[in-house]
Write a protein that holds these residues in place. Sequence first.
Motif, PDB file in Angstrom:
ATOM      1  N   TYR A  51       0.876  -1.176   0.000  1.00 20.47           N
ATOM      2  CA  TYR A  51       0.000   0.000   0.000  1.00 20.47           C
ATOM      3  C   TYR A  51       0.911   1.223   0.000  1.00 20.47           C
ATOM      4  CZ  TYR A  51      -4.277   2.589   1.371  1.00 20.47           C
ATOM      5  OH  TYR A  51      -5.363   3.423   1.422  1.00 20.47           O
ATOM      6  N   PRO A  52       1.308   1.696  -1.183  1.00 21.70           N
ATOM      7  CA  PRO A  52       2.365   2.714  -1.273  1.00 21.70           C
ATOM      8  C   PRO A  52       1.876   4.136  -0.989  1.00 21.70           C
ATOM      9  CG  PRO A  52       1.647   2.093  -3.469  1.00 21.70           C
ATOM     10  CD  PRO A  52       0.891   1.206  -2.514  1.00 21.70           C
ATOM     11  N   LEU A  53       1.372   4.349   0.225  1.00 25.96           N
ATOM     12  CA  LEU A  53       0.863   5.669   0.594  1.00 25.96           C
ATOM     13  C   LEU A  53       1.952   6.731   0.589  1.00 25.96           C
ATOM     14  CD1 LEU A  53      -1.507   5.102   3.652  1.00 25.96           C
ATOM     15  CD2 LEU A  53      -2.146   5.650   1.310  1.00 25.96           C
ATOM     16  N   LEU A  54       3.165   6.344   0.954  1.00 25.12           N
ATOM     17  CA  LEU A  54       4.220   7.319   1.202  1.00 25.12           C
ATOM     18  C   LEU A  54       5.253   7.378   0.090  1.00 25.12           C
ATOM     19  CD1 LEU A  54       4.808   6.623   5.020  1.00 25.12           C
ATOM     20  CD2 LEU A  54       3.232   8.245   3.920  1.00 25.12           C
ATOM     21  N   GLY A  55       4.976   6.735  -1.052  1.00 20.96           N
ATOM     22  CA  GLY A  55       5.925   6.752  -2.153  1.00 20.96           C
ATOM     23  C   GLY A  55       7.115   5.852  -1.862  1.00 20.96           C
ATOM     24  N   GLU A  56       8.258   6.210  -2.425  1.00 19.55           N
ATOM     25  CA  GLU A  56       9.451   5.400  -2.259  1.00 19.55           C
ATOM     26  C   GLU A  56      10.166   5.732  -0.951  1.00 19.55           C
ATOM     27  OE1 GLU A  56      10.563   2.910  -4.246  1.00 19.55           O
ATOM     28  OE2 GLU A  56       8.675   3.176  -5.336  1.00 19.55           O
ATOM     29  N   PRO A  57      10.758   4.716  -0.269  1.00 18.05           N
ATOM     30  CA  PRO A  57      11.551   4.995   0.929  1.00 18.05           C
ATOM     31  C   PRO A  57      12.758   5.873   0.552  1.00 18.05           C
ATOM     32  CG  PRO A  57      11.052   2.644   0.708  1.00 18.05           C
ATOM     33  CD  PRO A  57      10.698   3.298  -0.601  1.00 18.05           C
ATOM     34  N   PRO A  58      13.386   6.515   1.550  1.00 17.33           N
ATOM     35  CA  PRO A  58      13.201   6.298   2.983  1.00 17.33           C
ATOM     36  C   PRO A  58      11.985   7.041   3.537  1.00 17.33           C
ATOM     37  CG  PRO A  58      14.917   7.921   2.615  1.00 17.33           C
ATOM     38  CD  PRO A  58      14.512   7.414   1.261  1.00 17.33           C
ATOM     39  N   PHE A  59      11.385   6.450   4.555  1.00 18.01           N
ATOM     40  CA  PHE A  59      10.304   7.118   5.284  1.00 18.01           C
ATOM     41  C   PHE A  59      10.153   6.462   6.651  1.00 18.01           C
ATOM     42  CE2 PHE A  59       8.060   4.303   2.101  1.00 18.01           C
ATOM     43  CZ  PHE A  59       7.710   3.284   2.965  1.00 18.01           C
ATOM     44  N   THR A  60       9.366   7.119   7.496  1.00 15.20           N
ATOM     45  CA  THR A  60       9.024   6.602   8.817  1.00 15.20           C
ATOM     46  C   THR A  60       7.527   6.413   8.883  1.00 15.20           C
ATOM     47  OG1 THR A  60      10.909   7.636   9.933  1.00 15.20           O
ATOM     48  CG2 THR A  60       8.996   7.112  11.297  1.00 15.20           C
ATOM     49  N   ILE A  61       7.087   5.207   9.202  1.00 12.98           N
ATOM     50  CA  ILE A  61       5.660   4.912   9.232  1.00 12.98           C
ATOM     51  C   ILE A  61       5.076   5.230  10.605  1.00 12.98           C
ATOM     52  CG2 ILE A  61       5.749   3.193   7.401  1.00 12.98           C
ATOM     53  CD1 ILE A  61       5.760   1.019   9.555  1.00 12.98           C
ATOM     54  N   GLY A  62       3.791   4.987  10.736  1.00 12.47           N
ATOM     55  CA  GLY A  62       3.081   5.201  12.000  1.00 12.47           C
ATOM     56  C   GLY A  62       2.250   6.461  11.988  1.00 12.47           C
ATOM     57  N   TRP A  63       1.025   6.346  12.532  1.00  7.90           N
ATOM     58  CA  TRP A  63       0.114   7.493  12.594  1.00  7.90           C
ATOM     59  C   TRP A  63      -0.479   7.722  13.978  1.00  7.90           C
ATOM     60  CZ3 TRP A  63       0.758   4.606   8.185  1.00  7.90           C
ATOM     61  CH2 TRP A  63       1.079   5.319   7.029  1.00  7.90           C
ATOM     62  N   ASP A  64      -0.561   6.694  14.788  1.00 11.14           N
ATOM     63  CA  ASP A  64      -1.106   6.851  16.142  1.00 11.14           C
ATOM     64  C   ASP A  64      -0.072   7.453  17.073  1.00 11.14           C
ATOM     65  OD1 ASP A  64      -3.665   5.856  15.784  1.00 11.14           O
ATOM     66  OD2 ASP A  64      -3.153   3.811  16.367  1.00 11.14           O
ATOM     67  N   VAL A  65      -0.459   8.490  17.785  1.00 10.84           N
ATOM     68  CA  VAL A  65       0.456   9.163  18.707  1.00 10.84           C
ATOM     69  C   VAL A  65      -0.256   9.441  20.027  1.00 10.84           C
ATOM     70  CG1 VAL A  65       1.730  11.290  19.163  1.00 10.84           C
ATOM     71  CG2 VAL A  65       1.799  10.285  16.887  1.00 10.84           C
ATOM     72  N   ALA A  66       0.421   9.155  21.130  1.00 11.31           N
ATOM     73  CA  ALA A  66       0.010   9.641  22.443  1.00 11.31           C
ATOM     74  C   ALA A  66       1.254  10.101  23.172  1.00 11.31           C
ATOM     75  CB  ALA A  66      -0.702   8.556  23.237  1.00 11.31           C
ATOM     76  N   GLY A  67       1.184  11.283  23.768  1.00 11.13           N
ATOM     77  CA  GLY A  67       2.361  11.788  24.451  1.00 11.13           C
ATOM     78  C   GLY A  67       2.098  13.134  25.087  1.00 11.13           C
ATOM     79  N   THR A  68       3.181  13.863  25.331  1.00 11.92           N
ATOM     80  CA  THR A  68       3.120  15.135  26.035  1.00 11.92           C
ATOM     81  C   THR A  68       3.620  16.251  25.132  1.00 11.92           C
ATOM     82  OG1 THR A  68       3.478  14.022  28.140  1.00 11.92           O
ATOM     83  CG2 THR A  68       3.893  16.382  28.078  1.00 11.92           C
ATOM     84  N   VAL A  69       2.895  17.355  25.119  1.00  9.10           N
ATOM     85  CA  VAL A  69       3.289  18.491  24.287  1.00  9.10           C
ATOM     86  C   VAL A  69       4.634  19.040  24.773  1.00  9.10           C
ATOM     87  CG1 VAL A  69       2.698  20.841  23.575  1.00  9.10           C
ATOM     88  CG2 VAL A  69       0.903  19.076  23.730  1.00  9.10           C
ATOM     89  N   GLU A  70       5.567  19.133  23.859  1.00 10.55           N
ATOM     90  CA  GLU A  70       6.896  19.675  24.151  1.00 10.55           C
ATOM     91  C   GLU A  70       6.964  21.162  23.807  1.00 10.55           C
ATOM     92  OE1 GLU A  70      11.067  18.825  25.249  1.00 10.55           O
ATOM     93  OE2 GLU A  70       9.184  17.738  25.481  1.00 10.55           O
TER      94      GLU A  70
END
Length: 308
Positions: A51-70
Motif C-alpha cells: 500500500y504505497p501511501l508514502l511513495g518510495e523509501p526512505p520514510f518513517t511509518i506510523g500514525w497513532d500518537v500519544a504523548g506530552t506536548v513539548e
Amino acid sequence: MRAIVQTTVGGPEVLTVSEVPTPRPVAGQVLVKVKAAGVNPVDVAVRAGYYPLLGEPPFTIGWDVAGTVEAVGDGVTAFKAGDDVFGMPYFPKQAAAYAEYAVAPADQLATKPKALDFDQAGGLPLAGLTAWQALVDAADIKAGHRVLIHAAAGGVGHLAVQIAKAQSAYVIATASTEKLDFVRSLGADEVIDYTTTDFTTAVRDIDIVLEPIGGDHAALSLKTLRPGGIIAALLTPSDAAKAEIDRSGARFARVGVRPDGTALGELAKLANAGKLKVHVAKAFPLEQAGAAHTFLGTKPIGKVVLTA
C-alpha cells in the motif's frame, strides 16, 4: 532523536532505528514527545510495499500518537507545553509516529483521556476513528439499531462494539472461539463463533454491518441486512461482491479513516465515562518495531503499541 526509518520496503527487518533531526513545530503545529505509538495493519501494508501511501523509501511509518506536548507553533492556543494529547495526524500522508518526537496539526489532536494510560491512548486514534467514522458518520447509528460487527476482537472491532453500545445499539459480534469471552466482556448482546456457525443463517434484520474483512465477505453480509440497511466497509470488496451489492440496491459506504480532532474528543469522553476501554495485547519498545509487526500478524486481541 531516535526514529524508525526504513530505506526499502520488505519484511519486519527493514524497520531500523536511526538518529534523525528532531522536528520543529511551525504555525498551527504541536511538537509531541511520543510516549506510545499504535501499530496498525496499514503500517504493515505500507512497510511491505503493498500500500504505497508514502511513495518510495526512505520514510518513517506510523500514525497513532500519544504523548506530552513539548512545544507549540505560532497561533496554537488549544494546547501548551506539558499537556497530554493523542491523535492520528496527517493520515494518509507521513506522520512519522514511530519516533521519540512527532509534529501534528493542533486541530488533529485532542486531550488524552485521563481514564487511559499512554499505551492505551496510543492504541486508540486510528482504530477508534475508523470505528467512529463508520458507525456514527457513515451509518448514522441510532439507539435500537441492530449492528453486526465482524472481527469484533480486533483493533477496530473491539472499539466498535463499545462505541455501538454507547449509542444504545443492539450489537451482534463475530469472533473466533478463543476470543468469544473477550467480546462478551465488551458488552456485545450476541456473539457468534464464525469458525463453527454460518453468520448468514444465524443473523437477520441488521441495520448496520461493520465489514473489515474485504473480498467477498461484504456480499455474504448482504444476506443479513434489512431493507434500508447499510454495509460500512473498511476494505474494498471484490468486484464480484461490489456487483452483487449494486444489484441488491443496498446502501454501501467505503470508509477511509481521516484525522478528526472533534471525533477524538468524543472518544475521549466515552473513555472518561467508562464506556470505552482500549485493550493493549502487548507493548514493545521502539527499537523492537519489527517484532511488534510480527506479533500483529498473529491477530492478537485488541491493540499493539510501541513505547518510545
